[in-house]
Design a protein around this motif. Structure first.
Motif, PDB file in Angstrom:
ATOM      1  N   LYS A   1       0.812  -1.215   0.000  1.00  0.00           N
ATOM      2  CA  LYS A   1       0.000   0.000   0.000  1.00  0.00           C
ATOM      3  C   LYS A   1       0.844   1.264   0.000  1.00  0.00           C
ATOM      4  N   LEU A   2       2.080   1.177   0.481  1.00  0.00           N
ATOM      5  CA  LEU A   2       2.945   2.346   0.394  1.00  0.00           C
ATOM      6  C   LEU A   2       3.185   2.718  -1.061  1.00  0.00           C
ATOM      7  N   SER A   3       3.092   1.745  -1.949  1.00  0.00           N
ATOM      8  CA  SER A   3       3.347   2.023  -3.358  1.00  0.00           C
ATOM      9  C   SER A   3       2.157   2.680  -4.044  1.00  0.00           C
ATOM     10  N   TYR A   4       0.971   2.218  -3.762  1.00  0.00           N
ATOM     11  CA  TYR A   4      -0.156   2.691  -4.586  1.00  0.00           C
ATOM     12  C   TYR A   4      -1.234   3.408  -3.784  1.00  0.00           C
ATOM     13  N   THR A   5      -0.949   3.740  -2.534  1.00  0.00           N
ATOM     14  CA  THR A   5      -1.864   4.590  -1.781  1.00  0.00           C
ATOM     15  C   THR A   5      -1.051   5.659  -1.060  1.00  0.00           C
ATOM     16  N   ASN A   6      -1.725   6.465  -0.287  1.00  0.00           N
ATOM     17  CA  ASN A   6      -1.038   7.487   0.503  1.00  0.00           C
ATOM     18  C   ASN A   6      -0.879   7.072   1.971  1.00  0.00           C
ATOM     19  N   VAL A   7      -0.855   5.752   2.253  1.00  0.00           N
ATOM     20  CA  VAL A   7      -0.753   5.340   3.659  1.00  0.00           C
ATOM     21  C   VAL A   7       0.404   5.969   4.384  1.00  0.00           C
ATOM     22  N   GLY A   8       1.369   6.454   3.650  1.00  0.00           N
ATOM     23  CA  GLY A   8       2.497   7.084   4.300  1.00  0.00           C
ATOM     24  C   GLY A   8       2.078   8.047   5.398  1.00  0.00           C
ATOM     25  N   PHE A   9       0.956   8.722   5.209  1.00  0.00           N
ATOM     26  CA  PHE A   9       0.499   9.686   6.213  1.00  0.00           C
ATOM     27  C   PHE A   9       0.371   9.041   7.581  1.00  0.00           C
ATOM     28  N   ALA A  10       0.109   7.739   7.597  1.00  0.00           N
ATOM     29  CA  ALA A  10      -0.130   7.065   8.869  1.00  0.00           C
ATOM     30  C   ALA A  10       1.177   6.714   9.572  1.00  0.00           C
ATOM     31  N   LEU A  11       2.281   6.789   8.860  1.00  0.00           N
ATOM     32  CA  LEU A  11       3.575   6.487   9.471  1.00  0.00           C
ATOM     33  C   LEU A  11       4.288   7.750   9.933  1.00  0.00           C
ATOM     34  N   ALA A  12       3.962   8.875   9.283  1.00  0.00           N
ATOM     35  CA  ALA A  12       4.717  10.098   9.508  1.00  0.00           C
ATOM     36  C   ALA A  12       4.001  11.015  10.487  1.00  0.00           C
ATOM     37  N   PRO A  13       4.767  11.867  11.163  1.00  0.00           N
ATOM     38  CA  PRO A  13       4.160  12.914  11.995  1.00  0.00           C
ATOM     39  C   PRO A  13       3.484  13.953  11.116  1.00  0.00           C
ATOM     40  N   PRO A  14       2.742  14.888  11.719  1.00  0.00           N
ATOM     41  CA  PRO A  14       2.022  15.886  10.920  1.00  0.00           C
ATOM     42  C   PRO A  14       2.923  16.681   9.988  1.00  0.00           C
ATOM     43  N   GLU A  15       4.122  17.008  10.454  1.00  0.00           N
ATOM     44  CA  GLU A  15       5.076  17.700   9.587  1.00  0.00           C
ATOM     45  C   GLU A  15       6.394  16.941   9.602  1.00  0.00           C
ATOM     46  N   PHE A  16       7.086  16.988   8.495  1.00  0.00           N
ATOM     47  CA  PHE A  16       8.306  16.192   8.374  1.00  0.00           C
ATOM     48  C   PHE A  16       9.162  16.742   7.249  1.00  0.00           C
ATOM     49  N   THR A  17      10.444  16.481   7.312  1.00  0.00           N
ATOM     50  CA  THR A  17      11.329  16.804   6.197  1.00  0.00           C
ATOM     51  C   THR A  17      11.389  15.596   5.266  1.00  0.00           C
ATOM     52  N   MET A  18      11.885  15.828   4.091  1.00  0.00           N
ATOM     53  CA  MET A  18      11.957  14.709   3.147  1.00  0.00           C
ATOM     54  C   MET A  18      12.953  13.658   3.604  1.00  0.00           C
ATOM     55  N   SER A  19      14.008  14.059   4.286  1.00  0.00           N
ATOM     56  CA  SER A  19      14.940  13.057   4.807  1.00  0.00           C
ATOM     57  C   SER A  19      14.233  12.154   5.794  1.00  0.00           C
ATOM     58  N   GLU A  20      13.490  12.771   6.698  1.00  0.00           N
ATOM     59  CA  GLU A  20      12.772  11.954   7.667  1.00  0.00           C
ATOM     60  C   GLU A  20      11.804  11.007   6.977  1.00  0.00           C
ATOM     61  N   LEU A  21      11.041  11.551   6.041  1.00  0.00           N
ATOM     62  CA  LEU A  21      10.046  10.714   5.370  1.00  0.00           C
ATOM     63  C   LEU A  21      10.694   9.552   4.630  1.00  0.00           C
ATOM     64  N   SER A  22      11.794   9.834   3.951  1.00  0.00           N
ATOM     65  CA  SER A  22      12.433   8.735   3.232  1.00  0.00           C
ATOM     66  C   SER A  22      12.967   7.705   4.230  1.00  0.00           C
ATOM     67  N   GLY A  23      13.310   8.165   5.424  1.00  0.00           N
ATOM     68  CA  GLY A  23      13.707   7.208   6.467  1.00  0.00           C
ATOM     69  C   GLY A  23      12.566   6.287   6.860  1.00  0.00           C
ATOM     70  N   TYR A  24      11.371   6.853   6.996  1.00  0.00           N
ATOM     71  CA  TYR A  24      10.215   6.010   7.320  1.00  0.00           C
ATOM     72  C   TYR A  24       9.943   5.001   6.210  1.00  0.00           C
ATOM     73  N   TYR A  25      10.003   5.497   4.989  1.00  0.00           N
ATOM     74  CA  TYR A  25       9.750   4.593   3.866  1.00  0.00           C
ATOM     75  C   TYR A  25      10.818   3.493   3.808  1.00  0.00           C
ATOM     76  N   ARG A  26      12.055   3.875   4.057  1.00  0.00           N
ATOM     77  CA  ARG A  26      13.115   2.872   4.022  1.00  0.00           C
ATOM     78  C   ARG A  26      12.866   1.813   5.089  1.00  0.00           C
ATOM     79  N   ALA A  27      12.508   2.241   6.278  1.00  0.00           N
ATOM     80  CA  ALA A  27      12.268   1.284   7.356  1.00  0.00           C
ATOM     81  C   ALA A  27      11.095   0.363   7.013  1.00  0.00           C
ATOM     82  N   ALA A  28      10.035   0.940   6.466  1.00  0.00           N
ATOM     83  CA  ALA A  28       8.849   0.135   6.192  1.00  0.00           C
ATOM     84  C   ALA A  28       9.070  -0.798   5.008  1.00  0.00           C
ATOM     85  N   LEU A  29       9.746  -0.291   3.978  1.00  0.00           N
ATOM     86  CA  LEU A  29       9.902  -1.089   2.765  1.00  0.00           C
ATOM     87  C   LEU A  29      11.071  -2.057   2.852  1.00  0.00           C
ATOM     88  N   GLY A  30      12.026  -1.739   3.705  1.00  0.00           N
ATOM     89  CA  GLY A  30      13.161  -2.633   3.838  1.00  0.00           C
ATOM     90  C   GLY A  30      14.255  -2.392   2.823  1.00  0.00           C
TER      91      GLY A  30
END
Lengths: 242, 242
Positions: free
Chosen positions: A153-182
């Motif tokens: 779902k990280l690929s084809y939906t916006n679920v990312g919102f559920a992993l990230a805080p209300p505001e974030f930098t792109m470095s932080e966000l890519s960190g969340y995606y990296r952790a979730a996607l492996g």
DNA sequence: CAGGTTTGTGCCTGCCAGACAAAAACCTGG
DNA sequence: CCAGGTTTTTGTCTGGCAGGCACAAACCTG
């Protein structure tokens, strides 16, 4: 095979009670913690599998549906308000999955944003999904199932919102995606992809970038806080929408 | 919120029996018939909702899991060997969904290839999913849910194999896709897409094209008869796999 | 064999994602 | 204040894929 209109009586039933079964709701609650995708597990206090790790959850109440049930039961583990997303995963029904009695389990996938550190009871803790401990029943495979669902779902939906805080930098966000996607996710591409899809937007603010200097990072937020499907991957589109 | 390790006893239960509930398996069986996506419905012979259309299915047996249960019960409606695909859809648990007694239902999605015309009982029939009749309980929304699932999976998996006969021309296949998706699908594009994805291959045979002449059509077949996910739409790929 | 019909092939365009390089913005130490 | 290091941001390039379209191929009928 002839239709006599009374097919239901063909169904084997030992007696009225034998058709009834215990039903429980379980939750795979995932959160990015210290750069790793973790799942909330609970050490069982009662048999069967006393003392083993298991998914939080329990019996369905008489006047609640499964969604309400898992929310209620999670409230004993984490503050329900911390859940940024909850969706039904699957129902397990193998007769032998609970050695003690016939139990059906409907699993949910729950997500907690990274900036929250919920208070959890002593018998409850977060475990990295890579390198899980021994887990009771079929719960380990349910955890993998939940992680698989999140990853797709990280690929084809916006679920990312559920992993990230209300505001974030792109470095932080890519960190969340990296952790979730492996796997690694380049912040620069992630930015362009999510911007084009209209999933995220700039807040206008920025934060000085970390310890050793560097250009200050712009802050972003997700535009929606409910799950939406990206149509970018609906191949076989209706004509005229190339 | 304090973890005393005995959380399960907090769950409301009127008495031992109140925690138990009836559980049934239902199936949304879909097939392309005469260029339309149809669902198999059954006219209920017993109350509640006597005489209304409903999804086939019924109570879960004591020693079977849900998958086995729905297969067994479908055997009373269609030959189970006709099912080319079966997957779990979702579980409905609203307390009021069955007015007579608390009933949980786990719905499955079943597919029957277009070249088969299964023998069905008199009280059973196929209904176009556009223009459904009145349907009992929450079964209408389950049908829509099944159709939605099929439509998405046609885009990013090879489920097409479950709708098509073993061999088919591209015109026929695009007809199945059109019926299932609800919009036109150009045979020429479909061919290129499915060939590149490796989902279909030429058999080498061909058939003279229809009534009024025309170039004979090549016959194709699906390479796999089990569901596989297309990675073409896994955005956010691991690096080095552009 | 001419005209109609259906299928198959090739080309073009547009979009999207990943990789890479250069510019921008900031910090620290000298 | 400036040089060097660090991080973010912007821009460009490339490759792949899908939809649209035109034309060629193959067949039938009269």
């Amino acid at each position: 095979m002839a239709g006599n209109g009374r097919d239901r009586v063909d169904i084997p039933e030992v007696n009225g009670q034998a058709m009834l079964s215990a039903h429980e709701a379980l939750a795979v609650v995932l959160q990015i913690r210290a750069g790793e995708l973790c799942v909330l597990l609970w050490r069982r206090a009662l048999p069967p599998c006393e003392g083993e790790w298991a998914l939080p959850g329990g019996r369905l109440g008489t006047e609640e549906d499964l969604g309400a049930s898992i929310r209620r039961q999670l409230a004993q583990k984490v503050d329900v308000r911390d859940l940024s997303h909850l969706e039904q995963l699957e129902t397990r029904s193998e007769p032998g999955r609970d050695p003690q009695r016939r139990t059906l389990a409907t699993a949910y996938l729950g997500l907690v944003p990274a900036h929250i550190d919920p208070v959890v009871p002593d018998d409850t803790g977060w475990h990295p999904t890579v390198d899980l401990p021994a887990i009771a029943f079929d719960h380990a495979s349910i955890v993998r199932s939940g992680r698989r669902r999140l990853r797709s779902k990280l690929s084809y939906t916006n679920v990312g919102f559920a992993l990230a805080p209300p505001e974030f930098t792109m470095s932080e966000l890519s960190g969340y995606y990296r952790a979730a996607l492996g796997h690694d996710v380049a912040a620069t591409n992630l930015r362009r992809v999510l911007l084009r899809r209209g999933q995220i937007e700039e807040t206008g603010h920025s934060v000085p970038s970390g310890r050793s200097g560097g250009r200050p990072a712009a802050l972003f937020r997700f535009r929606a806080r409910e799950m939406e499907v990206t149509d970018a991957f609906a191949v076989l589109r209706p004509p005229g929408q190339a």
